[in-house]
Design an enzyme around this catalytic site. Structure first.
Site, PDB file in Angstrom:
ATOM      1  N   GLY A   1       0.666  -1.083  -0.033  1.00  0.00           N
ATOM      2  CA  GLY A   1      -0.087   0.037  -0.085  1.00  0.00           C
ATOM      3  C   GLY A   1       0.942   1.162  -0.112  1.00  0.00           C
ATOM      4  O   GLY A   1       2.061   1.200   0.057  1.00  0.00           O
TER       5      GLY A   1
ATOM      6  N   ASN B   1       0.180  13.679   4.415  1.00  0.00           N
ATOM      7  CA  ASN B   1      -0.417  12.441   4.878  1.00  0.00           C
ATOM      8  C   ASN B   1       0.274  11.132   5.053  1.00  0.00           C
ATOM      9  O   ASN B   1       0.076  10.479   6.165  1.00  0.00           O
ATOM     10  CB  ASN B   1      -1.608  12.344   4.427  1.00  0.00           C
ATOM     11  CG  ASN B   1      -1.670  11.911   2.925  1.00  0.00           C
ATOM     12  OD1 ASN B   1      -1.113  12.893   2.042  1.00  0.00           O
ATOM     13  ND2 ASN B   1      -1.972  10.828   2.384  1.00  0.00           N
TER      14      ASN B   1
ATOM     15  N   CYS C   1      -3.978  10.960   9.719  1.00  0.00           N
ATOM     16  CA  CYS C   1      -3.177  12.093   9.275  1.00  0.00           C
ATOM     17  C   CYS C   1      -3.739  13.417   9.819  1.00  0.00           C
ATOM     18  O   CYS C   1      -3.145  14.320  10.185  1.00  0.00           O
ATOM     19  CB  CYS C   1      -2.874  12.136   7.796  1.00  0.00           C
ATOM     20  SG  CYS C   1      -4.566  11.680   6.999  1.00  0.00           S
TER      21      CYS C   1
END
Length: 339
Positions: A11, A306, A147
């Site tokens: 990811g 983020n 985030c």
């Protein structure tokens, strides 16, 4: 050198963890776990790592013993698998939402499901170095906040005793926040040029910010066209007698010695307030504020990448603290300009 595994390594967050850790002077990445790409080269999924590593993705069944395991799995997976990972490592650093809240009722209200490992909720130390550095020095279980929560917390914590009990937060985030397997709504045809409100009320980061700052939080989240980046704008009511000078002093005193938080509140210039674009790839969170002396209106502003200070970078910073290493190990990249 410590042996490290990254679970969910295919990811976006997993890829950032690999990018940071393969260049870390005290870490050997010995496992990149992926259910989709087991046996395939890591740089086939993360092409920025070409020549940086020859590592292959492995399956969960190939898991061995490690000093630290980073969990970058989808939300909900970590709490069902946590006993397995505790059995394979000395330290777990979780980047999902599964252990960010200490209260089971609050967790169920925001995540719409019962917690699968409630007995461990209180055992995880929040991965916010600026608030919990001393606890992180001895933490074997760490939960890295979301985030937008990190940005919101860092923009409010220094003035938490100078404001009223309520905070209204408007957050904007780039498309990478939806993850590498996001659905149709993240296709370029739908996302390009959009400013899409995806959480007008009830975003789960409300509970995280409230937990760490001690105020009631209402939050709206909007997806913008950027790939990386988070910006939060928080509206609060200062207590009587609080002015802009006092707010500036509170921020300066609180973050004077923090390696990755910078106060940005200049009177003029192109970048006089925190802006996420120049933070891409860095572990910095820039914080600032605007104070209207005529109306007493106070707005705090924060920006970060983020995937970095809002994810992988913050996790590596927590690892550095836990191991007694300099906090900047693996995190010295300053960002790009222009970008």
């Amino acid at each position: 050198m410590i042996r490290v595994a990254v679970v969910g390594a295919a990811g976006f967050i997993g890829g950032e963890l690999l990018r940071l850790l393969v260049g870390h002077p005290e870490v050997e990445v010995t496992a990149a776990v992926s259910s989709r790409f087991a046996g395939k080269r890591v740089d086939g999924v993360h092409p920025n790592l070409r020549s940086a590593t020859d590592l292959l993705f492995c399956s969960v069944d190939e898991v061995d013993e490690y000093d630290t395991v980073f969990l970058a799995t989808p939300h909900g997976a970590a709490m069902t698998q946590i006993e397995r990972w505790i059995g394979h490592t000395k330290q777990v650093i979780d980047l999902t939402g599964d252990f960010r809240l200490a209260d089971t009722e609050v967790f169920q209200r925001y995540y719409r499901t019962p917690h699968a490992a409630p007995h461990l909720l209180g055992e995880f130390v929040p991965g916010i170095p600026e608030l919990h550095r001393e606890r992180l020095r001895g933490a074997d279980l760490v939960s890295v906040p979301g985030c937008m929560a990190v940005a919101g917390v860092l923009s409010l914590h220094p003035i938490r005793n100078m404001i009223g009990p309520d905070a209204r937060l408007d957050a904007r985030t780039g498309s990478s926040g939806s993850g590498a397997t996001a659905g149709d709504g993240n296709l370029h045809a739908f996302r390009s040029g959009a400013m899409r409100v995806f959480a007008p009320t009830g975003h789960r980061h409300e509970a995280e910010i409230a937990r760490h700052v001690g105020v009631r939080v209402t939050m709206t989240a909007t997806g913008v066209e950027a790939v990386r980046g988070v910006q939060t704008i928080c509206h609060v009511n200062p207590k009587p007698g609080v002015d802009g000078k006092a707010v500036r002093q509170a921020f300066r005193e609180r973050y004077r010695d923090e390696p990755f938080v910078r106060l940005v509140a200049q009177q003029r210039g192109r970048y006089r307030f925190p802006e996420p674009k120049i933070l891409s790839g860095s572990n910095f969170c820039d914080v600032g504020f605007a104070f209207d002396e005529d109306t007493g209106r106070l707005i705090t502003i924060a920006a970060l990448d983020n995937l970095m200070k809002g994810g992988a970078g913050n996790a590596v910073q927590c690892l550095n603290i836990r191991m007694g290493w300099p906090e900047s190990f693996g995190l010295s990249f300053p960002g790009l300009h222009p970008a």
